[in-house]
Design a protein around this motif. Structure first.
Motif, PDB file in Angstrom:
ATOM      1  N   SER A   5      54.451  74.582   4.468  1.00 51.10           N
ATOM      2  CA  SER A   5      55.700  75.101   5.026  1.00 51.10           C
ATOM      3  C   SER A   5      56.917  74.357   4.489  1.00 51.10           C
ATOM      4  O   SER A   5      58.024  74.906   4.465  1.00 51.10           O
ATOM      5  CB  SER A   5      55.668  75.018   6.558  1.00 51.10           C
ATOM      6  N   ASP A   6      56.737  73.101   4.064  1.00 54.81           N
ATOM      7  CA  ASP A   6      57.853  72.345   3.502  1.00 54.81           C
ATOM      8  C   ASP A   6      58.196  72.797   2.083  1.00 54.81           C
ATOM      9  O   ASP A   6      59.289  72.499   1.588  1.00 54.81           O
ATOM     10  CB  ASP A   6      57.524  70.845   3.466  1.00 54.81           C
ATOM     11  N   ALA A   7      57.263  73.470   1.430  1.00 58.77           N
ATOM     12  CA  ALA A   7      57.461  73.869   0.037  1.00 58.77           C
ATOM     13  C   ALA A   7      57.690  75.374  -0.050  1.00 58.77           C
ATOM     14  O   ALA A   7      56.960  76.091  -0.745  1.00 58.77           O
ATOM     15  CB  ALA A   7      56.259  73.453  -0.805  1.00 58.77           C
ATOM     16  N   SER A   8      58.707  75.867   0.635  1.00 61.96           N
ATOM     17  CA  SER A   8      59.014  77.291   0.581  1.00 61.96           C
ATOM     18  C   SER A   8      59.457  77.663  -0.828  1.00 61.96           C
ATOM     19  O   SER A   8      60.009  76.831  -1.561  1.00 61.96           O
ATOM     20  CB  SER A   8      60.113  77.633   1.583  1.00 61.96           C
ATOM     21  N   PRO A   9      59.222  78.902  -1.247  1.00 59.84           N
ATOM     22  CA  PRO A   9      59.621  79.311  -2.604  1.00 59.84           C
ATOM     23  C   PRO A   9      61.100  79.094  -2.887  1.00 59.84           C
ATOM     24  O   PRO A   9      61.481  78.665  -3.976  1.00 59.84           O
ATOM     25  CB  PRO A   9      59.249  80.792  -2.646  1.00 59.84           C
ATOM     26  N   VAL A  29      54.419  63.488  -1.805  1.00 61.62           N
ATOM     27  CA  VAL A  29      53.424  63.927  -0.826  1.00 61.62           C
ATOM     28  C   VAL A  29      52.482  62.764  -0.560  1.00 61.62           C
ATOM     29  O   VAL A  29      52.316  61.868  -1.390  1.00 61.62           O
ATOM     30  CB  VAL A  29      52.631  65.160  -1.303  1.00 61.62           C
ATOM     31  N   GLY A  30      51.854  62.792   0.622  1.00 60.70           N
ATOM     32  CA  GLY A  30      50.974  61.692   0.980  1.00 60.70           C
ATOM     33  C   GLY A  30      49.595  61.777   0.366  1.00 60.70           C
ATOM     34  O   GLY A  30      48.987  60.748   0.042  1.00 60.70           O
ATOM     35  N   ARG A  31      49.080  63.004   0.190  1.00 59.86           N
ATOM     36  CA  ARG A  31      47.708  63.194  -0.296  1.00 59.86           C
ATOM     37  C   ARG A  31      47.686  64.288  -1.350  1.00 59.86           C
ATOM     38  O   ARG A  31      48.505  65.209  -1.325  1.00 59.86           O
ATOM     39  CB  ARG A  31      46.777  63.579   0.861  1.00 59.86           C
ATOM     40  N   ASP A  32      46.721  64.207  -2.246  1.00 60.64           N
ATOM     41  CA  ASP A  32      46.653  65.217  -3.307  1.00 60.64           C
ATOM     42  C   ASP A  32      46.148  66.558  -2.806  1.00 60.64           C
ATOM     43  O   ASP A  32      46.280  67.572  -3.491  1.00 60.64           O
ATOM     44  CB  ASP A  32      45.799  64.726  -4.480  1.00 60.64           C
ATOM     45  N   ASP A  33      45.555  66.592  -1.578  1.00 62.04           N
ATOM     46  CA  ASP A  33      45.122  67.862  -1.018  1.00 62.04           C
ATOM     47  C   ASP A  33      46.127  68.426  -0.015  1.00 62.04           C
ATOM     48  O   ASP A  33      45.825  69.368   0.710  1.00 62.04           O
ATOM     49  CB  ASP A  33      43.746  67.714  -0.352  1.00 62.04           C
ATOM     50  N   ASP A  34      47.316  67.855   0.041  1.00 60.96           N
ATOM     51  CA  ASP A  34      48.363  68.372   0.918  1.00 60.96           C
ATOM     52  C   ASP A  34      48.732  69.784   0.474  1.00 60.96           C
ATOM     53  O   ASP A  34      48.842  70.069  -0.724  1.00 60.96           O
ATOM     54  CB  ASP A  34      49.590  67.459   0.857  1.00 60.96           C
ATOM     55  N   GLY A  35      48.944  70.668   1.435  1.00 59.49           N
ATOM     56  CA  GLY A  35      49.262  72.057   1.125  1.00 59.49           C
ATOM     57  C   GLY A  35      50.538  72.222   0.328  1.00 59.49           C
ATOM     58  O   GLY A  35      50.713  73.229  -0.369  1.00 59.49           O
ATOM     59  N   ALA A  36      51.440  71.232   0.399  1.00 63.72           N
ATOM     60  CA  ALA A  36      52.690  71.318  -0.345  1.00 63.72           C
ATOM     61  C   ALA A  36      52.460  71.259  -1.850  1.00 63.72           C
ATOM     62  O   ALA A  36      53.273  71.789  -2.619  1.00 63.72           O
ATOM     63  CB  ALA A  36      53.635  70.195   0.085  1.00 63.72           C
ATOM     64  N   VAL A  75      72.595  57.349  -9.526  1.00 68.57           N
ATOM     65  CA  VAL A  75      72.774  57.759  -8.134  1.00 68.57           C
ATOM     66  C   VAL A  75      71.460  58.357  -7.643  1.00 68.57           C
ATOM     67  O   VAL A  75      70.855  59.192  -8.326  1.00 68.57           O
ATOM     68  CB  VAL A  75      73.916  58.791  -7.987  1.00 68.57           C
ATOM     69  N   VAL A  76      71.026  57.915  -6.464  1.00 65.68           N
ATOM     70  CA  VAL A  76      69.754  58.352  -5.899  1.00 65.68           C
ATOM     71  C   VAL A  76      70.033  59.131  -4.617  1.00 65.68           C
ATOM     72  O   VAL A  76      70.852  58.716  -3.791  1.00 65.68           O
ATOM     73  CB  VAL A  76      68.840  57.142  -5.586  1.00 65.68           C
ATOM     74  N   ALA A  77      69.368  60.263  -4.453  1.00 68.83           N
ATOM     75  CA  ALA A  77      69.525  61.095  -3.257  1.00 68.83           C
ATOM     76  C   ALA A  77      68.163  61.282  -2.606  1.00 68.83           C
ATOM     77  O   ALA A  77      67.228  61.763  -3.251  1.00 68.83           O
ATOM     78  CB  ALA A  77      70.128  62.451  -3.618  1.00 68.83           C
ATOM     79  N   LEU A  78      68.047  60.899  -1.340  1.00 65.30           N
ATOM     80  CA  LEU A  78      66.836  61.133  -0.559  1.00 65.30           C
ATOM     81  C   LEU A  78      67.080  62.371   0.287  1.00 65.30           C
ATOM     82  O   LEU A  78      67.965  62.393   1.146  1.00 65.30           O
ATOM     83  CB  LEU A  78      66.535  59.928   0.324  1.00 65.30           C
ATOM     84  N   CYS A  79      66.291  63.418   0.046  1.00 63.86           N
ATOM     85  CA  CYS A  79      66.568  64.735   0.623  1.00 63.86           C
ATOM     86  C   CYS A  79      65.459  65.158   1.567  1.00 63.86           C
ATOM     87  O   CYS A  79      64.280  65.094   1.222  1.00 63.86           O
ATOM     88  CB  CYS A  79      66.721  65.755  -0.506  1.00 63.86           C
ATOM     89  N   ASP A  80      65.822  65.592   2.779  1.00 60.41           N
ATOM     90  CA  ASP A  80      64.849  66.179   3.695  1.00 60.41           C
ATOM     91  C   ASP A  80      64.317  67.487   3.105  1.00 60.41           C
ATOM     92  O   ASP A  80      65.048  68.227   2.444  1.00 60.41           O
ATOM     93  CB  ASP A  80      65.492  66.473   5.048  1.00 60.41           C
ATOM     94  N   ALA A  81      63.054  67.758   3.368  1.00 61.03           N
ATOM     95  CA  ALA A  81      62.448  68.986   2.851  1.00 61.03           C
ATOM     96  C   ALA A  81      63.154  70.213   3.421  1.00 61.03           C
ATOM     97  O   ALA A  81      63.522  70.252   4.592  1.00 61.03           O
ATOM     98  CB  ALA A  81      60.967  69.030   3.205  1.00 61.03           C
ATOM     99  N   GLY A  82      63.356  71.205   2.555  1.00 69.17           N
ATOM    100  CA  GLY A  82      63.893  72.484   2.983  1.00 69.17           C
ATOM    101  C   GLY A  82      65.367  72.673   2.735  1.00 69.17           C
ATOM    102  O   GLY A  82      65.874  73.798   2.803  1.00 69.17           O
ATOM    103  N   LYS A 199      61.868  81.464  11.136  1.00 70.94           N
ATOM    104  CA  LYS A 199      61.355  81.525  12.512  1.00 70.94           C
ATOM    105  C   LYS A 199      60.967  80.136  12.986  1.00 70.94           C
ATOM    106  O   LYS A 199      60.497  79.302  12.221  1.00 70.94           O
ATOM    107  CB  LYS A 199      60.157  82.467  12.595  1.00 70.94           C
ATOM    108  N   ARG A 200      61.176  79.896  14.267  1.00 73.84           N
ATOM    109  CA  ARG A 200      60.785  78.651  14.903  1.00 73.84           C
ATOM    110  C   ARG A 200      59.991  78.962  16.168  1.00 73.84           C
ATOM    111  O   ARG A 200      60.118  80.031  16.752  1.00 73.84           O
ATOM    112  CB  ARG A 200      61.999  77.794  15.265  1.00 73.84           C
ATOM    113  N   HIS A 201      59.187  78.012  16.597  1.00 74.02           N
ATOM    114  CA  HIS A 201      58.407  78.147  17.827  1.00 74.02           C
ATOM    115  C   HIS A 201      59.004  77.239  18.899  1.00 74.02           C
ATOM    116  O   HIS A 201      59.378  76.097  18.624  1.00 74.02           O
ATOM    117  CB  HIS A 201      56.938  77.786  17.581  1.00 74.02           C
TER     118      HIS A 201
END
Length: 465
Positions: A5-9, A29-36, A75-82, A199-201
């Motif tokens: 979900s963090d890697a939307s097109p 990403v934390g793991r190589d099998d992460d869905g992202a 210059v370095v930018a740390l960006c939240d996903a999405g 959409k949000r829950h």
């Protein structure tokens, strides 16, 4: 990123466009099998994805540390996903950076909610949180929130890279404080960056707000957090109704007063949002009323528990379990020297000095280093996190080096920069010892093949005898 979900097109496509425009993009990403990973590769097959996780209390920083270490641009930018970025917006956001402004925090502006739960989250982000942050910033408080954190490579190094983000429970607050302690200003950016919500829950929206409130209650800005419900729609309206009732007005007058109070309050909300180019229609107004009605409930729930659920981890418990020593400000930031678990071989003791190596921490520095000394052993003193070193810190190092000489322990200092390196130069350590540029270089100097006894290495460079 965490999960597909963090890697939307749209988000990955925006990152790819930034890379094509010349930016250095590092996806963490934390793991190589992460869905992202698969979701990112589907849109951007050549995406530079860094995999791995650190072991600190903060799940976010465990993920992004490798990116902060690998980033190479000025210059370095740390960006939240999405968050959707383009080159022009990123440049405008970073424009305030200078030799006096060390950090810019560009807030996110939520948009395109597809259901009412997402609309509620939007008015939390665009209204409630933004009001809190802008007000605290005007008061000169070190506050921040997720979005895009921009700082120079030099400033990032001076705060110890990822270590500068991990001194307090909230990484954004921590980096703000770390930069300010360098004598540099921090600023909330004039550019708000787009975050499409979709959409949000309901449970996720509520849990996120509880987490944010509980985290802020563990920071020095907690009085502002407790003040928020008092100035909100519910309590101010309640006090107004009580005042009208005390004036012996009838129920119709009280109801009319509450109606005008609500209209005025929503007009203020619309004025605030419009001033930042954000939309505020009828559905947003309804969501804002729901948000304010829930404000007392949110505060009760925030005060009633210590669990901070974030990415499957109880951040609150992890923060408490780290058993920090208080720093000189008494605000809970860990200033204790730690034994490194990362680069050096196990037969070389590695001590990582705290960010503030001063009169408050010098005794811990000295105790920790003396405890690690072994007759005939080897030690690395890692100064990568140090941004300030006082005379007391220098004296602690001198005591340890004298004891090391007695025990024939070989010691190499490394990774000092900025004011800390200047302090070592003034004190004479830079002439007495070879100070390596990195832990790896220090390790190489401590290999058995390295020539020169400990006493010889204590001679000033260019001298004899």
């Amino acid at each position: 990123m965490l999960g597909a979900s963090d890697a939307s097109p749209g988000y990955v496509g925006a990152l790819r466009a930034l890379a094509d425009a010349g930016a250095e993009i590092l996806v963490c990403v934390g793991r190589d099998d992460d869905g992202a990973v698969a979701a990112t590769r589907a849109v951007w097959p050549q995406a530079p994805i860094l995999v791995g996780s650190d072991t600190t209390f903060n799940p976010k920083m465990n993920n992004v540390r490798k990116g902060l270490e690998a980033a190479s641009r000025p210059v370095v930018a740390l960006c939240d996903a999405g968050i959707i970025l383009d080159g022009d917006t990123l440049c405008r956001a970073a424009a305030p950076l200078s030799d006096k402004v060390g950090l810019v925090l560009a807030l996110k502006a939520a948009e395109t909610p597809e259901n009412f739960a997402a609309e509620l989250e939007r008015v939390y982000i665009d209204g409630h949180q933004a009001r809190f942050l802008f007000a605290a910033d005007r008061l000169g408080l070190a506050v921040a929130s997720g979005g895009v954190t921009l700082l120079s490579q030099e400033t990032l190094q001076r705060i110890g890279r990822a270590d500068g983000f991990n001194r307090w429970i909230a990484d954004d607050y921590s980096v703000t404080r770390s930069v300010r302690e360098l004598g540099l200003a921090t600023r909330l950016g004039g550019v708000m960056l787009r975050l499409p919500l979709g959409k949000r829950h309901w449970p996720q929206v509520w849990q996120r707000q509880v987490r944010w409130a509980r985290t802020r209650l563990r920071l020095p800005v907690w009085p502002l957090v407790l003040w928020e419900p008092a100035i909100g729609w519910v309590l101010s309206g309640g006090f107004g109704a009580a005042a009208l009732a005390a004036a012996d007005l009838d129920a119709e007058a009280i109801a009319l007063g509450l109606f005008f109070h609500t209209v005025a309050w929503l007009a203020g909300e619309k004025w605030f949002m419009a001033g930042r180019g954000l939309a505020f229609g009828w559905r947003a107004a309804a969501a804002a009323v729901v948000r304010e009605a829930l404000a007392p409930v949110l505060m009760v729930q925030a005060l009633g528990g210590r669990t901070i659920d974030w990415r499957g981890t109880d951040l609150g418990r992890q923060w408490r379990a780290r058993s920090p020593r208080k720093n000189s400000a008494g605000d809970g930031a860990s200033q204790e020297p730690v034994s490194s678990k990362m680069e050096a071989p196990p037969d070389i003791a590695t001590i990582k000095l705290p960010q503030l190596t001063d009169s408050t921490t010098s005794s811990w520095v000295e105790e920790s280093m003396l405890a690690a000394l072994r007759p005939g052993g080897r030690m690395i003193v890692d100064g990568s996190a140090v941004t300030y070193m006082s005379a007391a810190g220098v004296r602690a190092l001198a005591t340890v080096l004298h004891r090391a000489e007695e025990q024939q322990t070989r010691v190499v200092l490394c990774s000092f920069s900025g004011a800390a390196a200047d302090c070592l130069m003034v004190s004479g350590f830079s002439r007495l010892l070879d100070i390596a540029g990195s832990v790896e270089e220090a390790t190489a100097r401590l290999r058995p093949s390295h020539d020169g006894s400990f006493v010889n290495r204590l001679q000033p460079r260019g001298t004899t005898g």
